[in-house]
Design a protein around this motif. Structure first.
Motif, PDB file in Angstrom:
ATOM      1  N   LEU A 196      47.438  48.267  63.991  1.00  0.00           N
ATOM      2  CA  LEU A 196      46.728  48.214  62.712  1.00  0.00           C
ATOM      3  C   LEU A 196      46.476  46.766  62.336  1.00  0.00           C
ATOM      4  O   LEU A 196      47.325  45.903  62.492  1.00  0.00           O
ATOM      5  CB  LEU A 196      47.584  48.907  61.641  1.00  0.00           C
ATOM      6  CG  LEU A 196      46.908  49.257  60.328  1.00  0.00           C
ATOM      7  CD1 LEU A 196      45.837  50.313  60.554  1.00  0.00           C
ATOM      8  CD2 LEU A 196      47.957  49.773  59.328  1.00  0.00           C
ATOM      9  N   GLU A 197      45.267  46.485  61.830  1.00  0.00           N
ATOM     10  CA  GLU A 197      44.903  45.113  61.426  1.00  0.00           C
ATOM     11  C   GLU A 197      44.814  44.959  59.924  1.00  0.00           C
ATOM     12  O   GLU A 197      44.801  43.831  59.422  1.00  0.00           O
ATOM     13  CB  GLU A 197      43.555  44.733  62.053  1.00  0.00           C
ATOM     14  CG  GLU A 197      43.631  44.537  63.564  1.00  0.00           C
ATOM     15  CD  GLU A 197      42.316  44.029  64.149  1.00  0.00           C
ATOM     16  OE1 GLU A 197      42.345  42.996  64.853  1.00  0.00           O
ATOM     17  OE2 GLU A 197      41.279  44.679  63.904  1.00  0.00           O
ATOM     18  N   SER A 198      44.786  46.050  59.178  1.00  0.00           N
ATOM     19  CA  SER A 198      44.715  45.952  57.709  1.00  0.00           C
ATOM     20  C   SER A 198      45.393  47.172  57.095  1.00  0.00           C
ATOM     21  O   SER A 198      45.647  48.168  57.787  1.00  0.00           O
ATOM     22  CB  SER A 198      43.260  45.874  57.241  1.00  0.00           C
ATOM     23  OG  SER A 198      42.547  47.046  57.619  1.00  0.00           O
ATOM     24  N   ARG A 199      45.679  47.103  55.818  1.00  0.00           N
ATOM     25  CA  ARG A 199      46.330  48.212  55.128  1.00  0.00           C
ATOM     26  C   ARG A 199      45.410  49.432  55.078  1.00  0.00           C
ATOM     27  O   ARG A 199      44.189  49.326  55.022  1.00  0.00           O
ATOM     28  CB  ARG A 199      46.710  47.806  53.706  1.00  0.00           C
ATOM     29  CG  ARG A 199      47.838  46.787  53.630  1.00  0.00           C
ATOM     30  CD  ARG A 199      48.225  46.534  52.188  1.00  0.00           C
ATOM     31  NE  ARG A 199      48.616  47.794  51.532  1.00  0.00           N
ATOM     32  CZ  ARG A 199      48.825  47.914  50.201  1.00  0.00           C
ATOM     33  NH1 ARG A 199      48.641  46.852  49.413  1.00  0.00           N
ATOM     34  NH2 ARG A 199      49.192  49.068  49.687  1.00  0.00           N
ATOM     35  N   VAL A 200      46.030  50.598  55.072  1.00  0.00           N
ATOM     36  CA  VAL A 200      45.269  51.840  54.985  1.00  0.00           C
ATOM     37  C   VAL A 200      45.208  52.262  53.522  1.00  0.00           C
ATOM     38  O   VAL A 200      46.238  52.374  52.851  1.00  0.00           O
ATOM     39  CB  VAL A 200      45.935  52.948  55.830  1.00  0.00           C
ATOM     40  CG1 VAL A 200      45.190  54.275  55.649  1.00  0.00           C
ATOM     41  CG2 VAL A 200      45.943  52.549  57.290  1.00  0.00           C
ATOM     42  N   THR A 201      44.006  52.505  53.036  1.00  0.00           N
ATOM     43  CA  THR A 201      43.832  52.881  51.634  1.00  0.00           C
ATOM     44  C   THR A 201      43.191  54.253  51.468  1.00  0.00           C
ATOM     45  O   THR A 201      43.078  54.743  50.355  1.00  0.00           O
ATOM     46  CB  THR A 201      42.944  51.849  50.918  1.00  0.00           C
ATOM     47  OG1 THR A 201      41.685  51.758  51.591  1.00  0.00           O
ATOM     48  CG2 THR A 201      43.618  50.489  50.902  1.00  0.00           C
ATOM     49  N   VAL A 202      42.714  54.865  52.550  1.00  0.00           N
ATOM     50  CA  VAL A 202      42.025  56.159  52.460  1.00  0.00           C
ATOM     51  C   VAL A 202      42.894  57.235  53.103  1.00  0.00           C
ATOM     52  O   VAL A 202      43.171  57.183  54.310  1.00  0.00           O
ATOM     53  CB  VAL A 202      40.657  56.105  53.166  1.00  0.00           C
ATOM     54  CG1 VAL A 202      39.937  57.444  53.008  1.00  0.00           C
ATOM     55  CG2 VAL A 202      39.820  54.970  52.590  1.00  0.00           C
ATOM     56  N   PRO A 203      43.361  58.231  52.335  1.00  0.00           N
ATOM     57  CA  PRO A 203      44.159  59.312  52.918  1.00  0.00           C
ATOM     58  C   PRO A 203      43.270  60.422  53.497  1.00  0.00           C
ATOM     59  O   PRO A 203      42.068  60.486  53.231  1.00  0.00           O
ATOM     60  CB  PRO A 203      44.956  59.825  51.712  1.00  0.00           C
ATOM     61  CG  PRO A 203      44.060  59.571  50.541  1.00  0.00           C
ATOM     62  CD  PRO A 203      43.300  58.298  50.867  1.00  0.00           C
ATOM     63  N   ASN A 204      43.919  61.296  54.310  1.00  0.00           N
ATOM     64  CA  ASN A 204      43.279  62.502  54.843  1.00  0.00           C
ATOM     65  C   ASN A 204      42.078  62.231  55.748  1.00  0.00           C
ATOM     66  O   ASN A 204      41.191  63.084  55.887  1.00  0.00           O
ATOM     67  CB  ASN A 204      42.870  63.436  53.704  1.00  0.00           C
ATOM     68  CG  ASN A 204      44.061  63.846  52.846  1.00  0.00           C
ATOM     69  OD1 ASN A 204      45.138  64.144  53.370  1.00  0.00           O
ATOM     70  ND2 ASN A 204      43.885  63.829  51.538  1.00  0.00           N
ATOM     71  N   VAL A 205      42.019  61.066  56.336  1.00  0.00           N
ATOM     72  CA  VAL A 205      41.012  60.762  57.370  1.00  0.00           C
ATOM     73  C   VAL A 205      41.748  60.034  58.503  1.00  0.00           C
ATOM     74  O   VAL A 205      42.798  59.424  58.274  1.00  0.00           O
ATOM     75  CB  VAL A 205      39.861  59.876  56.831  1.00  0.00           C
ATOM     76  CG1 VAL A 205      39.067  60.615  55.777  1.00  0.00           C
ATOM     77  CG2 VAL A 205      40.398  58.551  56.298  1.00  0.00           C
ATOM     78  N   PRO A 206      41.227  60.067  59.724  1.00  0.00           N
ATOM     79  CA  PRO A 206      41.905  59.378  60.826  1.00  0.00           C
ATOM     80  C   PRO A 206      42.082  57.891  60.538  1.00  0.00           C
ATOM     81  O   PRO A 206      41.167  57.212  60.026  1.00  0.00           O
ATOM     82  CB  PRO A 206      40.959  59.599  62.012  1.00  0.00           C
ATOM     83  CG  PRO A 206      40.224  60.850  61.681  1.00  0.00           C
ATOM     84  CD  PRO A 206      40.039  60.820  60.188  1.00  0.00           C
ATOM     85  N   ILE A 207      43.283  57.391  60.873  1.00  0.00           N
ATOM     86  CA  ILE A 207      43.571  55.966  60.703  1.00  0.00           C
ATOM     87  C   ILE A 207      42.922  55.206  61.853  1.00  0.00           C
ATOM     88  O   ILE A 207      43.104  55.541  63.022  1.00  0.00           O
ATOM     89  CB  ILE A 207      45.085  55.723  60.708  1.00  0.00           C
ATOM     90  CG1 ILE A 207      45.746  56.502  59.572  1.00  0.00           C
ATOM     91  CG2 ILE A 207      45.395  54.235  60.581  1.00  0.00           C
ATOM     92  CD1 ILE A 207      47.267  56.471  59.624  1.00  0.00           C
ATOM     93  N   ARG A 208      42.160  54.167  61.525  1.00  0.00           N
ATOM     94  CA  ARG A 208      41.474  53.370  62.551  1.00  0.00           C
ATOM     95  C   ARG A 208      42.366  52.190  62.943  1.00  0.00           C
ATOM     96  O   ARG A 208      42.491  51.219  62.209  1.00  0.00           O
ATOM     97  CB  ARG A 208      40.120  52.897  62.042  1.00  0.00           C
ATOM     98  CG  ARG A 208      39.128  54.017  61.824  1.00  0.00           C
ATOM     99  CD  ARG A 208      37.802  53.497  61.270  1.00  0.00           C
ATOM    100  NE  ARG A 208      37.210  52.514  62.162  1.00  0.00           N
ATOM    101  CZ  ARG A 208      36.984  51.235  61.842  1.00  0.00           C
ATOM    102  NH1 ARG A 208      37.326  50.793  60.646  1.00  0.00           N
ATOM    103  NH2 ARG A 208      36.454  50.408  62.707  1.00  0.00           N
TER     104      ARG A 208
END
Length: 229
Positions: free
Chosen positions: A111-123
Motif C-alpha cells: 500500500l502506498e497511501s491510506r485507504v478511505t473508501v470502504p466496500n471496494v477492492p483495496i488498490r
C-alpha cells in the motif's frame, strides 16, 4: 481238269465184286490241296476276364501345381501362457528430452497511501513482484490464469482508526480480520488462507463495515502488504 491218281495202290480195298471199302482211319488220302476259302466273319466278343493281381508300386511322381489359397480357418483356442522369459539386454540411452515448462503465478504488492473508501477492492500499487502480471494494480484484483491451489496472505498496519478487512473470492468474503486501534499506538493485523482457484477466478482485499473501520496505514517506515502464489 485234274487227274486224280491213287498212291501206293492203297486208295481202296475191294471186298467182293462191286463193293469198295473205306480207307483206314488216319491214312493219307493223297489228294491235292484245294483252293483256300474266304476268311470267316469276326466272332462275338468274349466275356471280360477276371481282375489281374495288383502290380508293383510305381515311382513317386512329380509335385503338382500349387492350388488356390483356401479360406481362413476359425481362430483357435488361446493357449496356456508360457513361462516368463529372461530379461532382455538394456537398450541404448535415449536423447535428452525437452525440459518441462514450470507454470508459475505469484504476486506481492504493498500500500502506498491510506485507504478511505470502504466496500471496494483495496488498490495495492507498490509492486514487489508481479512478473506474470496476474495482479491488476488498476483494480486491486488478482486474476487466476492457472488453475490450482493458491496461498494468500496480508499484513496490515493499523493507525488512527479500527480496521475490518475481508479477503474476497468471486464476490464472496472468504476471510475476515478485525483489529481495534489503540490510541497513540501503531498496531498490526494479518491473515492467510489456502484457496483452490479455477481460471477466471478473482481474489482481492477490501474494507467492510461503516466508515470508521478503514484504519489501513502505510508510510516510509510502515507497510501494508498483500501476497499470493
Amino acid at each position: 481238269l485234274l487227274l486224280v491218281l491213287p498212291t501206293h495202290g492203297q486208295d481202296a480195298v475191294t471186298e467182293g465184286p462191286g463193293v469198295r471199302l473205306p480207307l483206314p482211319k488216319g491214312a493219307c488220302a493223297g489228294w491235292l490241296a484245294g483252293v483256300p476259302g474266304h476268311p470267316g466273319h469276326n466272332g462275338i466278343p468274349g466275356r471280360d476276364g477276371r481282375d489281374g493281381t495288383p502290380g508293383e508300386k510305381g515311382e513317386k511322381g512329380d509335385p503338382g501345381l500349387v492350388g488356390p489359397k483356401g479360406d481362413t480357418g476359425e481362430t483357435g483356442v488361446t493357449g496356456v501362457e508360457g513361462p516368463r522369459g529372461f530379461p532382455g539386454i538394456p537398450g541404448r540411452k535415449g536423447e535428452p528430452g525437452e525440459s518441462a515448462y514450470v507454470y508459475r503465478s505469484a504476486f506481492s504488492v504493498g500500500l502506498e497511501s491510506r485507504v478511505t473508501v470502504p466496500n471496494v477492492p483495496i488498490r495495492f500499487t507498490k509492486i514487489f513482484y508481479n512478473l506474470q502480471n496476474h495482479y491488476d494494480g488498476t483494480t486491486g484484483k488478482f486474476h487466476c490464469n492457472i488453475p490450482g491451489l493458491y496461498y494468500f496472505s496480508y499484513h496490515i498496519t493499523v493507525y488512527l482508526k479500527d480496521v475490518k478487512v475481508s479477503l474476497y473470492k468471486k464476490d464472496k468474503a472468504m476471510l475476515f480480520t478485525y483489529d481495534q486501534y489503540q490510541e497513540k499506538n501503531v498496531d498490526q493485523a494479518s491473515g492467510s488462507v489456502l484457496l483452490h482457484l479455477e481460471v477466471g477466478d478473482q481474489v482481492w482485499l477490501q474494507v467492510y463495515g461503516d466508515g470508521n473501520s478503514y484504519g489501513l496505514y502505510a508510510d516510509n517506515v510502515h507497510d501494508s502488504t498483500f501476497t499470493g502464489f
